[in-house]
Design a protein around this motif. Structure first.
Motif, mmCIF file in Angstrom:
data_model
loop_
_atom_site.group_PDB
_atom_site.id
_atom_site.type_symbol
_atom_site.label_atom_id
_atom_site.label_comp_id
_atom_site.label_asym_id
_atom_site.label_seq_id
_atom_site.Cartn_x
_atom_site.Cartn_y
_atom_site.Cartn_z
ATOM 1 N N TYR A 19 0.838 -1.200 0.000
ATOM 2 C CA TYR A 19 0.000 0.000 0.000
ATOM 3 C C TYR A 19 0.873 1.250 0.000
ATOM 4 O O TYR A 19 1.967 1.273 0.567
ATOM 5 C CB TYR A 19 -0.909 0.000 1.238
ATOM 6 C CG TYR A 19 -1.655 -1.296 1.410
ATOM 7 C CD1 TYR A 19 -2.797 -1.571 0.663
ATOM 8 C CD2 TYR A 19 -1.193 -2.268 2.298
ATOM 9 C CE1 TYR A 19 -3.471 -2.777 0.799
ATOM 10 C CE2 TYR A 19 -1.856 -3.487 2.435
ATOM 11 C CZ TYR A 19 -2.996 -3.727 1.692
ATOM 12 O OH TYR A 19 -3.648 -4.929 1.823
ATOM 13 N N ARG A 20 0.341 2.285 -0.624
ATOM 14 C CA ARG A 20 1.040 3.573 -0.594
ATOM 15 C C ARG A 20 0.892 4.236 0.777
ATOM 16 O O ARG A 20 -0.175 4.175 1.387
ATOM 17 C CB ARG A 20 0.483 4.503 -1.663
ATOM 18 C CG ARG A 20 1.158 4.368 -3.023
ATOM 19 C CD ARG A 20 0.732 5.489 -3.926
ATOM 20 N NE ARG A 20 1.384 5.456 -5.227
ATOM 21 C CZ ARG A 20 2.495 6.095 -5.537
ATOM 22 N NH1 ARG A 20 3.102 6.838 -4.602
ATOM 23 N NH2 ARG A 20 3.012 6.023 -6.746
ATOM 24 N N ASP A 35 -1.917 -5.518 7.937
ATOM 25 C CA ASP A 35 -2.469 -5.339 6.598
ATOM 26 C C ASP A 35 -3.681 -4.410 6.643
ATOM 27 O O ASP A 35 -3.831 -3.528 5.789
ATOM 28 C CB ASP A 35 -2.872 -6.693 6.016
ATOM 29 C CG ASP A 35 -3.449 -6.564 4.619
ATOM 30 O OD1 ASP A 35 -2.663 -6.489 3.659
ATOM 31 O OD2 ASP A 35 -4.691 -6.533 4.495
ATOM 32 N N HIS A 80 -2.628 -0.631 7.046
ATOM 33 C CA HIS A 80 -2.113 0.040 5.856
ATOM 34 C C HIS A 80 -3.144 0.078 4.727
ATOM 35 O O HIS A 80 -3.139 1.008 3.914
ATOM 36 C CB HIS A 80 -0.828 -0.634 5.401
ATOM 37 C CG HIS A 80 0.327 -0.368 6.324
ATOM 38 N ND1 HIS A 80 0.989 0.843 6.340
ATOM 39 C CD2 HIS A 80 0.910 -1.133 7.283
ATOM 40 C CE1 HIS A 80 1.949 0.813 7.262
ATOM 41 N NE2 HIS A 80 1.918 -0.381 7.838
ATOM 42 N N ARG A 81 -4.030 -0.878 4.690
ATOM 43 C CA ARG A 81 -5.067 -0.896 3.651
ATOM 44 C C ARG A 81 -6.047 0.258 3.830
ATOM 45 O O ARG A 81 -6.541 0.838 2.850
ATOM 46 C CB ARG A 81 -5.803 -2.231 3.700
ATOM 47 C CG ARG A 81 -6.772 -2.473 2.555
ATOM 48 C CD ARG A 81 -7.449 -3.831 2.699
ATOM 49 N NE ARG A 81 -8.264 -4.175 1.556
ATOM 50 C CZ ARG A 81 -7.859 -4.821 0.482
ATOM 51 N NH1 ARG A 81 -6.598 -5.206 0.393
ATOM 52 N NH2 ARG A 81 -8.672 -5.096 -0.519
#
Length: 492
Positions: free
Chosen positions: A106-107, A312, A315-316
């Protein structure tokens, strides 16, 4: 008219016989030649940056040979030296664990990325594996000089709880923004063992961690107002869960968190058909997202890879929520009457992380007043005795403002950004009630009926606490308003 030579017919028969005898070999030769020409033709269309790593090669041949033998040049034998010393040889076969397993990339901004995955725990515990990130623009002819690489740093957020695999969050930060022209590109992660596992080799796997198709990069994501005020990141759900307890928990928290909230549920095997029926109405309304993560059970990490899942999720949804909460489905967040969750969190907005104290409730004791109707009461409505034993350190849960956090844990984050603050002084403002183990019990929880305001039970002191019981009526009305009566016949 010419005259045939004597013996001509005999020679013809001989040629035909030879061809027939070698027909199978000729077919095989022609087929091999055709395949070779096809391969040569296809190789002309392979991109110049295409590479095959050692792990890719091992994966391709694994169905044929699970444990390939070392090459003859690498094979050594015991050697008796002139000094009389016997030098022993060692022969490695196979591989014990994968170098890196990605779950999501992810960015984190115009020039930063986070890669969330698993890696061999012994490799990180006893060696120093290294990571490097590289951005390859899609338009390589035009932007070939702009291909950049970045040294990455790793975060190990599972506090040493990993097993065969440990959780790794790799942060890639480039010296300048990438893909600002929105032409697309691919983020590569070069994962090197640095001699770990075998000091004779430094194996490097090149992993395509993220591909951004042209026109998909949204720069405003990092500065715009989040879609949600509050988002719940759930841990791995496994086992035989009670549909009724899940029903009560989701209705309670959607009411508490409000319209601008969302709940991410991770199914590690616990969302069976009856639990799914409870979640469906809320999924249809847009309050719940369900992710099937059962595949992670292949990789032996801590507690159904709980740390992997929450990182996860962080960051998602990092730029989609103002606050992200981390707690379990047998725990209920509570704020005092005459306050709201919004007003409490606004008063704590100077902190990037707040931890929340626990109110442990009995999962067996109910009041005798509910004896006749206990089967129709909700769990938090009838389990009304709280453990008040002193001198015990109890687990806390937490909420974070995710844009200031790089990685997270189960009970708190230890990886906040520079200048970010944490407070544990939240008593009187927010707390959670914990009904330990009730989510996994598919039977009536009231096994002991008590007619008292306090009791000693199983060497623990308990007192009557009706804090959540008093909210049950409002929660039931809220559920009826939102999803109707479709969940009335939910079983324990």
């Amino acid at each position: 008219m010419g005259k045939e030579r004597p013996g001509g017919e005999k020679q013809k028969r001989m040629v035909v016989g030879v061809v027939c005898n070698f027909a199978a070999e000729l077919k095989l030769l022609l087929t091999a030649l055709l395949l070779f020409c096809t391969l040569v033709t296809l190789l002309q269309f392979v991109p110049p940056h295409f590479t095959i790593s050692a792990s890719d090669f091992r994966f391709c041949i694994s169905p044929i040979a699970a444990s390939p033998s070392p090459s003859l040049s690498d094979t050594q034998s015991d050697d008796l030296l002139s000094s009389g010393i016997l030098r022993r040889a060692f022969h490695p076969y196979g591989a014990a664990a994968y170098n890196f397993i990605t779950m999501g990339t992810y960015r984190g901004g115009p020039n930063t990325f986070a890669i969330v995955g698993l890696a061999s725990k012994p490799l990180h515990l006893y060696s120093r594996p290294a990571y490097q990130c590289q951005w390859l623009p899609s338009n390589t002819k035009q932007n070939n000089t702009n291909i950049t690489s970045s040294l990455a740093y790793k975060i190990l957020p599972d506090w040493g709880y990993g097993r065969v695999y440990t959780v790794v969050v790799v942060n890639c930060t480039f010296s300048h923004p990438v893909n600002l022209d929105n032409s697309g590109g691919t983020l590569l992660l070069h994962a090197s063992t640095s001699g770990g596992g075998d000091s004779k080799f430094n194996l490097t796997d090149t992993i395509p961690a993220l591909t951004e198709p042209p026109g998909t990069f949204n720069l405003s994501l990092f500065t715009s107002k989040p879609k949600y005020d509050y988002l719940y990141c759930g841990s791995s759900l496994y086992g035989t869960l009670s549909p009724q307890r899940v029903r009560e928990w989701i209705a309670y928290h959607v009411r508490l968190f409000g319209e601008r909230s969302h709940f991410v549920i991770h199914d590690a095997g616990g969302v069976h058909e009856e639990v799914l029926e409870v979640l469906k109405p809320w999924m249809e309304l847009g309050y719940v997202s369900l992710q099937d993560i059962r595949e992670q059970e292949r990789f032996d990490g801590y507690y159904h890879n709980q740390f992997l899942v929450v990182n996860d999720c962080l960051h998602r949804y990092k730029f989609m929520a103002k606050w992200i909460f981390f707690f379990d489905v047998d725990e209920y967040i509570f704020v005092p009457h005459k306050t709201t969750l919004g007003s409490v969190l606004d008063s704590l907005s100077d902190y990037s992380q707040i931890t929340i104290g626990q109110m442990p409730m009995s999962n067996k004791l109910c009041h005798s007043v509910d004896a006749a109707k206990r089967h129709r009461k909700w769990g938090f409505e009838k389990l009304v005795y709280r453990d008040v034993k002193r001198g015990i350190r109890r687990d806390r849960k937490y909420a974070i403002q995710p844009r200031n956090v790089y990685a997270t844990g189960v009970h708190m984050s230890q990886n906040l950004g520079a200048g970010a603050k944490t407070t544990h002084k939240t008593e009187g403002r927010i707390k959670y009630f914990h009904y330990h183990g009730t989510i996994a019990q598919r039977r009536e929880p009231c096994r002991n009926l008590v007619n008292s305001t306090d009791i000693n039970f199983e060497n623990k002191p308990f007192v009557l606490d009706t804090t959540l019981r008093d909210l049950a009526g409002s929660v039931k009305k809220f559920e009826l308003k939102m999803v109707g009566s479709r969940l009335y016949n939910t079983r324990q």
